[in-house]
Design a protein around this motif. Sequence first.
Motif, PDB file in Angstrom:
ATOM      1  N   ARG A   1      45.039  47.958  19.331  1.00 44.40           N
ATOM      2  CA  ARG A   1      46.368  48.383  19.810  1.00 44.40           C
ATOM      3  C   ARG A   1      46.881  47.468  20.910  1.00 44.40           C
ATOM      4  NH1 ARG A   1      45.766  54.935  20.555  1.00 44.40           N
ATOM      5  NH2 ARG A   1      45.865  55.535  18.360  1.00 44.40           N
ATOM      6  N   THR A   2      46.005  47.104  21.846  1.00 46.54           N
ATOM      7  CA  THR A   2      46.442  46.311  22.996  1.00 46.54           C
ATOM      8  C   THR A   2      46.818  44.899  22.589  1.00 46.54           C
ATOM      9  OG1 THR A   2      44.965  47.631  24.394  1.00 46.54           O
ATOM     10  CG2 THR A   2      45.850  45.611  25.346  1.00 46.54           C
ATOM     11  N   ILE A   3      46.051  44.310  21.685  1.00 46.59           N
ATOM     12  CA  ILE A   3      46.378  42.966  21.198  1.00 46.59           C
ATOM     13  C   ILE A   3      47.735  42.981  20.503  1.00 46.59           C
ATOM     14  CG2 ILE A   3      45.759  41.220  19.473  1.00 46.59           C
ATOM     15  CD1 ILE A   3      42.819  41.702  20.189  1.00 46.59           C
ATOM     16  N   GLN A   4      47.975  44.008  19.696  1.00 48.16           N
ATOM     17  CA  GLN A   4      49.246  44.118  18.975  1.00 48.16           C
ATOM     18  C   GLN A   4      50.412  44.405  19.925  1.00 48.16           C
ATOM     19  OE1 GLN A   4      49.494  47.391  16.193  1.00 48.16           O
ATOM     20  NE2 GLN A   4      51.071  46.377  14.984  1.00 48.16           N
ATOM     21  N   ARG A   5      50.188  45.309  20.881  1.00 51.98           N
ATOM     22  CA  ARG A   5      51.270  45.736  21.781  1.00 51.98           C
ATOM     23  C   ARG A   5      51.633  44.654  22.788  1.00 51.98           C
ATOM     24  NH1 ARG A   5      49.428  50.169  25.890  1.00 51.98           N
ATOM     25  NH2 ARG A   5      48.619  48.304  26.895  1.00 51.98           N
ATOM     26  N   ASP A   6      50.619  44.036  23.385  1.00 55.35           N
ATOM     27  CA  ASP A   6      50.862  43.094  24.482  1.00 55.35           C
ATOM     28  C   ASP A   6      50.823  41.630  24.052  1.00 55.35           C
ATOM     29  OD1 ASP A   6      50.955  45.374  25.972  1.00 55.35           O
ATOM     30  OD2 ASP A   6      48.960  45.130  26.861  1.00 55.35           O
ATOM     31  N   ASN A   7      50.551  41.388  22.768  1.00 51.77           N
ATOM     32  CA  ASN A   7      50.452  40.017  22.266  1.00 51.77           C
ATOM     33  C   ASN A   7      49.496  39.195  23.135  1.00 51.77           C
ATOM     34  OD1 ASN A   7      51.006  37.905  20.512  1.00 51.77           O
ATOM     35  ND2 ASN A   7      52.732  37.162  21.722  1.00 51.77           N
ATOM     36  N   THR A   8      48.339  39.776  23.392  1.00 51.94           N
ATOM     37  CA  THR A   8      47.364  39.148  24.276  1.00 51.94           C
ATOM     38  C   THR A   8      46.109  38.776  23.501  1.00 51.94           C
ATOM     39  OG1 THR A   8      46.250  39.410  26.402  1.00 51.94           O
ATOM     40  CG2 THR A   8      46.261  41.331  24.955  1.00 51.94           C
ATOM     41  N   SER A   9      45.202  38.070  24.144  1.00 53.01           N
ATOM     42  CA  SER A   9      43.997  37.604  23.456  1.00 53.01           C
ATOM     43  C   SER A   9      42.878  38.635  23.534  1.00 53.01           C
ATOM     44  CB  SER A   9      43.509  36.294  24.089  1.00 53.01           C
ATOM     45  OG  SER A   9      43.000  36.538  25.391  1.00 53.01           O
ATOM     46  N   LEU A  10      41.916  38.504  22.639  1.00 53.45           N
ATOM     47  CA  LEU A  10      40.750  39.390  22.636  1.00 53.45           C
ATOM     48  C   LEU A  10      40.001  39.282  23.965  1.00 53.45           C
ATOM     49  CD1 LEU A  10      38.707  41.272  21.251  1.00 53.45           C
ATOM     50  CD2 LEU A  10      37.624  39.247  20.253  1.00 53.45           C
ATOM     51  N   ALA A  11      39.878  38.064  24.477  1.00 47.57           N
ATOM     52  CA  ALA A  11      39.153  37.852  25.741  1.00 47.57           C
ATOM     53  C   ALA A  11      39.823  38.584  26.895  1.00 47.57           C
ATOM     54  CB  ALA A  11      39.061  36.362  26.049  1.00 47.57           C
ATOM     55  N   GLN A  12      41.165  38.564  26.923  1.00 36.87           N
ATOM     56  CA  GLN A  12      41.894  39.240  27.998  1.00 36.87           C
ATOM     57  C   GLN A  12      41.716  40.752  27.911  1.00 36.87           C
ATOM     58  OE1 GLN A  12      45.695  37.261  27.091  1.00 36.87           O
ATOM     59  NE2 GLN A  12      45.836  36.665  29.236  1.00 36.87           N
ATOM     60  N   VAL A  13      41.769  41.287  26.694  1.00 34.92           N
ATOM     61  CA  VAL A  13      41.587  42.731  26.521  1.00 34.92           C
ATOM     62  C   VAL A  13      40.168  43.139  26.914  1.00 34.92           C
ATOM     63  CG1 VAL A  13      41.661  44.669  24.903  1.00 34.92           C
ATOM     64  CG2 VAL A  13      43.299  42.808  24.682  1.00 34.92           C
ATOM     65  N   GLU A  14      39.198  42.343  26.520  1.00 34.32           N
ATOM     66  CA  GLU A  14      37.806  42.652  26.858  1.00 34.32           C
ATOM     67  C   GLU A  14      37.581  42.606  28.370  1.00 34.32           C
ATOM     68  OE1 GLU A  14      35.676  39.882  24.381  1.00 34.32           O
ATOM     69  OE2 GLU A  14      35.369  41.401  22.804  1.00 34.32           O
ATOM     70  N   ALA A  15      38.301  41.701  29.064  1.00 33.86           N
ATOM     71  CA  ALA A  15      38.188  41.623  30.522  1.00 33.86           C
ATOM     72  C   ALA A  15      38.748  42.886  31.170  1.00 33.86           C
ATOM     73  CB  ALA A  15      38.921  40.388  31.044  1.00 33.86           C
ATOM     74  N   ILE A  16      39.858  43.382  30.625  1.00 33.86           N
ATOM     75  CA  ILE A  16      40.454  44.620  31.149  1.00 33.86           C
ATOM     76  C   ILE A  16      39.517  45.799  30.906  1.00 33.86           C
ATOM     77  CG2 ILE A  16      42.370  46.249  30.894  1.00 33.86           C
ATOM     78  CD1 ILE A  16      44.124  43.769  30.159  1.00 33.86           C
ATOM     79  N   LEU A  17      38.959  45.871  29.691  1.00 30.01           N
ATOM     80  CA  LEU A  17      38.021  46.950  29.368  1.00 30.01           C
ATOM     81  C   LEU A  17      36.814  46.927  30.303  1.00 30.01           C
ATOM     82  CD1 LEU A  17      38.025  46.875  25.454  1.00 30.01           C
ATOM     83  CD2 LEU A  17      38.822  48.740  26.905  1.00 30.01           C
ATOM     84  N   ALA A  18      36.342  45.720  30.599  1.00 26.64           N
ATOM     85  CA  ALA A  18      35.176  45.576  31.480  1.00 26.64           C
ATOM     86  C   ALA A  18      35.478  46.026  32.902  1.00 26.64           C
ATOM     87  CB  ALA A  18      34.692  44.124  31.479  1.00 26.64           C
TER      88      ALA A  18
END
Length: 202
Positions: free
Chosen positions: A141-158
């Motif tokens: 959802r976050t990659i689709q919504r924010d047009n961001t990278s997997l690495a950035q989403v994983e950093a936020i999750l962490a």
Amino acid sequence: MSTLIIGLTGGIGSGKTTVTDCFKQLGIDIIDADIIAREVVAINSPALKAIAKHFGDDYILADGQLNRVLLRSRIFAHEADKHWLNNLLHPLIHDELARQTAQASSAYCILVAPLLIENNLLVLVDRVLVIDVSEATQIARTIQRDNTSLAQVEAILASQITRTERLAVADDIINNDNISLAAVEDLVLLLDKKYLTLTKVV
């Protein structure tokens, strides 16, 4: 004045806004920590001036607003800077959240905070409602919504507490994994009845 404060939280991409909008449509007052966090660093605010003094004028955009992208990358890379910023902003946000919840007029109100637990905001609420989805759903959802990278989403999750830790403090849970908006609305209606009963309104 609201006699019951519900803390609504969930990880990134869990659907907090969708659920919050359902409560809003029922006439429930919403206090949003993200909105308040933006307001405390508004143009010419004391907090914004302190950020410029600490980090430099590069962190202020030409129109006078905070350069959020630059600041975010800085605090993700430097723990000490993140700690300094939290010490500046968290008391301001906490005080404003407390002020707004005290002024809420619906029978109960919703305090929405993605970092409700991490930022020690549990003291402001009576119950915790967790919007829960799998980590795979959060990422997609976050990659689709924010047009961001997997690495950035994983950093936020962490940077957020784990799903297990969040669920451990939940009084109520909406599992928002692959269910329709109509199903979410039905779950919100059930919680609304429950919360109104707890406020002794019905």
